[in-house]
Design a protein around this motif. Structure first.
Motif, PDB file in Angstrom:
ATOM      1  N   HIS A  23       2.222  11.239 -10.721  1.00  0.00           N
ATOM      2  CA  HIS A  23       3.677  10.688 -10.687  1.00  0.00           C
ATOM      3  C   HIS A  23       4.517  11.037  -9.746  1.00  0.00           C
ATOM      4  N   LEU A  24       4.502  12.186  -9.252  1.00  0.00           N
ATOM      5  CA  LEU A  24       5.380  12.790  -8.303  1.00  0.00           C
ATOM      6  C   LEU A  24       5.167  12.188  -6.877  1.00  0.00           C
ATOM      7  N   LEU A  25       3.664  12.117  -6.612  1.00  0.00           N
ATOM      8  CA  LEU A  25       3.201  11.569  -5.338  1.00  0.00           C
ATOM      9  C   LEU A  25       3.502  10.171  -5.191  1.00  0.00           C
ATOM     10  N   ALA A  26       3.354   9.576  -6.096  1.00  0.00           N
ATOM     11  CA  ALA A  26       3.821   7.918  -6.180  1.00  0.00           C
ATOM     12  C   ALA A  26       5.176   7.911  -5.770  1.00  0.00           C
ATOM     13  N   GLY A  27       6.104   8.701  -6.493  1.00  0.00           N
ATOM     14  CA  GLY A  27       7.655   8.546  -6.294  1.00  0.00           C
ATOM     15  C   GLY A  27       8.058   8.915  -4.733  1.00  0.00           C
ATOM     16  N   TYR A  28       7.394   9.917  -4.177  1.00  0.00           N
ATOM     17  CA  TYR A  28       7.731  10.401  -2.897  1.00  0.00           C
ATOM     18  C   TYR A  28       7.016   9.173  -1.997  1.00  0.00           C
ATOM     19  N   LEU A  29       5.952   8.705  -2.356  1.00  0.00           N
ATOM     20  CA  LEU A  29       5.505   7.620  -1.502  1.00  0.00           C
ATOM     21  C   LEU A  29       6.362   6.405  -1.224  1.00  0.00           C
ATOM     22  N   ASN A  30       7.094   6.306  -2.568  1.00  0.00           N
ATOM     23  CA  ASN A  30       7.913   5.006  -2.285  1.00  0.00           C
ATOM     24  C   ASN A  30       9.104   5.389  -1.615  1.00  0.00           C
ATOM     25  N   SER A  31       9.570   6.546  -1.718  1.00  0.00           N
ATOM     26  CA  SER A  31      10.800   7.057  -1.061  1.00  0.00           C
ATOM     27  C   SER A  31      10.604   7.013   0.314  1.00  0.00           C
ATOM     28  N   ILE A  32       9.427   7.693   0.954  1.00  0.00           N
ATOM     29  CA  ILE A  32       9.092   7.668   2.368  1.00  0.00           C
ATOM     30  C   ILE A  32       8.893   6.575   2.790  1.00  0.00           C
ATOM     31  N   LEU A 117      -7.944   0.307   2.742  1.00  0.00           N
ATOM     32  CA  LEU A 117      -6.546   0.115   2.767  1.00  0.00           C
ATOM     33  C   LEU A 117      -6.281  -0.448   1.464  1.00  0.00           C
ATOM     34  N   ASP A 118      -6.139  -0.126   0.220  1.00  0.00           N
ATOM     35  CA  ASP A 118      -5.685  -0.641  -0.988  1.00  0.00           C
ATOM     36  C   ASP A 118      -4.509  -1.118  -1.065  1.00  0.00           C
ATOM     37  N   ALA A 119      -4.020  -1.719  -2.356  1.00  0.00           N
ATOM     38  CA  ALA A 119      -2.906  -2.417  -2.608  1.00  0.00           C
ATOM     39  C   ALA A 119      -1.631  -1.195  -2.428  1.00  0.00           C
ATOM     40  N   HIS A 120      -1.790   0.048  -2.737  1.00  0.00           N
ATOM     41  CA  HIS A 120      -0.759   1.174  -2.893  1.00  0.00           C
ATOM     42  C   HIS A 120      -0.647   1.417  -1.291  1.00  0.00           C
ATOM     43  N   ALA A 121      -1.692   1.559  -0.503  1.00  0.00           N
ATOM     44  CA  ALA A 121      -1.565   1.892   0.804  1.00  0.00           C
ATOM     45  C   ALA A 121      -1.009   0.937   1.845  1.00  0.00           C
ATOM     46  N   TRP A 122      -0.750  -0.181   1.046  1.00  0.00           N
ATOM     47  CA  TRP A 122      -0.258  -1.209   2.095  1.00  0.00           C
ATOM     48  C   TRP A 122       1.240  -0.894   2.020  1.00  0.00           C
ATOM     49  N   ILE A 123       1.920  -0.251   1.047  1.00  0.00           N
ATOM     50  CA  ILE A 123       3.536  -0.080   0.919  1.00  0.00           C
ATOM     51  C   ILE A 123       3.997   0.511   2.293  1.00  0.00           C
ATOM     52  N   PRO A 124       3.632   1.795   2.763  1.00  0.00           N
ATOM     53  CA  PRO A 124       4.265   1.920   4.053  1.00  0.00           C
ATOM     54  C   PRO A 124       3.973   1.287   5.055  1.00  0.00           C
ATOM     55  N   VAL A 125       2.549   0.600   5.067  1.00  0.00           N
ATOM     56  CA  VAL A 125       2.289  -0.292   6.160  1.00  0.00           C
ATOM     57  C   VAL A 125       3.424  -1.392   6.433  1.00  0.00           C
ATOM     58  N   LEU A 126       3.427  -1.877   5.054  1.00  0.00           N
ATOM     59  CA  LEU A 126       4.612  -3.294   5.126  1.00  0.00           C
ATOM     60  C   LEU A 126       5.787  -2.998   5.652  1.00  0.00           C
ATOM     61  N   HIS A 127       6.296  -1.730   5.124  1.00  0.00           N
ATOM     62  CA  HIS A 127       7.718  -1.362   5.620  1.00  0.00           C
ATOM     63  C   HIS A 127       7.554  -1.362   7.051  1.00  0.00           C
ATOM     64  N   ASN A 128       6.799  -0.901   7.625  1.00  0.00           N
ATOM     65  CA  ASN A 128       6.705  -0.622   9.098  1.00  0.00           C
ATOM     66  C   ASN A 128       6.357  -2.117   9.847  1.00  0.00           C
TER      67      ASN A 128
END
Length: 328
Positions: A23-32, A117-128
């Motif tokens: 859960h913490l990892l997911a929160g850090y991932l979204n913030s970063i 590259l799954d759905a969660h891994a797309w999140i940081p890529v999409l922001h970039n």
């Protein structure tokens, strides 16, 4: 941050339960990930890339992966680090070769492989991708980032076509609604026309491929006609001014027609009044009462006037008008 994260989510150090660590990892991932869309300083983006690589390493440990194949988050961290790379020989100059190689692998290989590259891994890529699609100076970077956005849209459409209730479709849908569509809305008001064109193209593809899955896009499908001469998205930023004006005129006529149809539909209150009147009339006839009741006229919805683009304050083809009309 690089020293704090291992103390919290490293399985060999932290005493926190595994579920809480994830859960913490997911929160850090979204913030970063969201920070990649806001921070422009080169050193800040390089630090974010290192933090993302650290998160990917601990994600592998939490999942217990022992193979040499990269996890989806590790693939995303590699892509993000490479497209933010700077030259080691020249000061403050982007390393275009590394960036183009990363964009090429993302758009040609990784985008359609959920194992990499799954759905969660797309999140940081999409922001970039959203960030680099705003680069009005580097054509190669902007066009590759826009193509990456198109790949994301296609991947989202594939997920919804396969199973709209799947976990992948739900995550991709949330990313579409919370990241891409708000970015499109914001960048349509950009003062740089080249940036407007990139995001308008992304909007057109989203309407074309995902219009059946999102309410924000469904009503815009009427503007995406197969005929390029009549297609709103193709003509609204056309180099020829008369084609822009014609596109706005078609859009105005479509909106006016839709408003007229809606204004002719009876409202719920009017239907309730008619039902009550009919019920009262039946009761009076059954009792033999011959009293004359005052007629209740149906309440009409005031017709909304069609949009008129003759204001001196705003041009009919201005970005403000486009943004306000597409996303009211």
């Amino acid at each position: 941050m690089l020293r704090f994260i291992p103390l919290v989510i490293d399985p060999s150090v932290s005493a926190i339960a595994k579920d809480e660590q994830q859960h913490l990892l997911a929160g850090y991932l979204n913030s970063i990930s969201s920070s990649f869309g806001r921070l422009r300083l080169d050193s800040a983006r390089a630090t974010l890339s290192r933090i993302l690589s650290t998160l990917a390493k601990f994600d592998r440990q939490l999942q217990g992966v022992t193979t040499s194949e990269p996890t989806p988050l590790e693939s995303a961290a590699w892509v993000v680090e490479e497209i933010n790379a700077y030259s080691t020989q020249r000061l403050n100059e982007p390393d275009h070769e590394r960036r183009l190689v990363a964009f090429g692998r993302l758009n040609d290989e990784l985008w359609n492989q959920p194992a990499l590259l799954d759905a969660h891994a797309w999140i940081p890529v999409l922001h970039n991708l959203v960030y680099f699609a705003q680069d009005q100076e580097e054509l190669a970077t902007r066009s590759n980032a826009s193509f990456g956005l198109a790949r994301f849209i296609t991947r989202t459409a594939q997920a919804f076509n396969a199973d709209p209730q799947s976990a992948e479709a739900q995550v991709m849908g949330r990313s579409m609604q919370s990241i891409l569509l708000p970015s499109i809305k914001h960048m349509l008001a950009s003062k740089h026309e080249v940036v407007q064109m990139e995001f308008l193209g992304a909007l057109r593809r989203a309407v074309h491929e995902c219009g059946d899955f999102f309410d924000q896009l469904r009503d815009l499908k009427a503007l995406d006609t197969p005929d390029e001469e009549a297609n709103f998205f193709y003509n609204i930023l056309h180099i020829q001014t008369h084609r822009r004006t014609r596109a706005m005129r078609r859009f105005r006529d479509l909106v006016a027609k839709n408003v007229y149809i809606q204004s002719q539909m009876p409202t719920d209150d009017a239907m309730d009044v008619d039902e009550d009147s009919a019920s009262d009339s039946d009761d009076d006839e059954s009792k033999g009462v011959a009293e004359k009741k005052p007629s209740t006229s149906r309440s009409k919805t005031p017709a909304i006037q069609p949009l008129v683009f003759n204001s001196e304050q705003a041009s009919p083809i201005s970005p403000a008008n486009i943004r306000a009309l597409i996303f009211p």
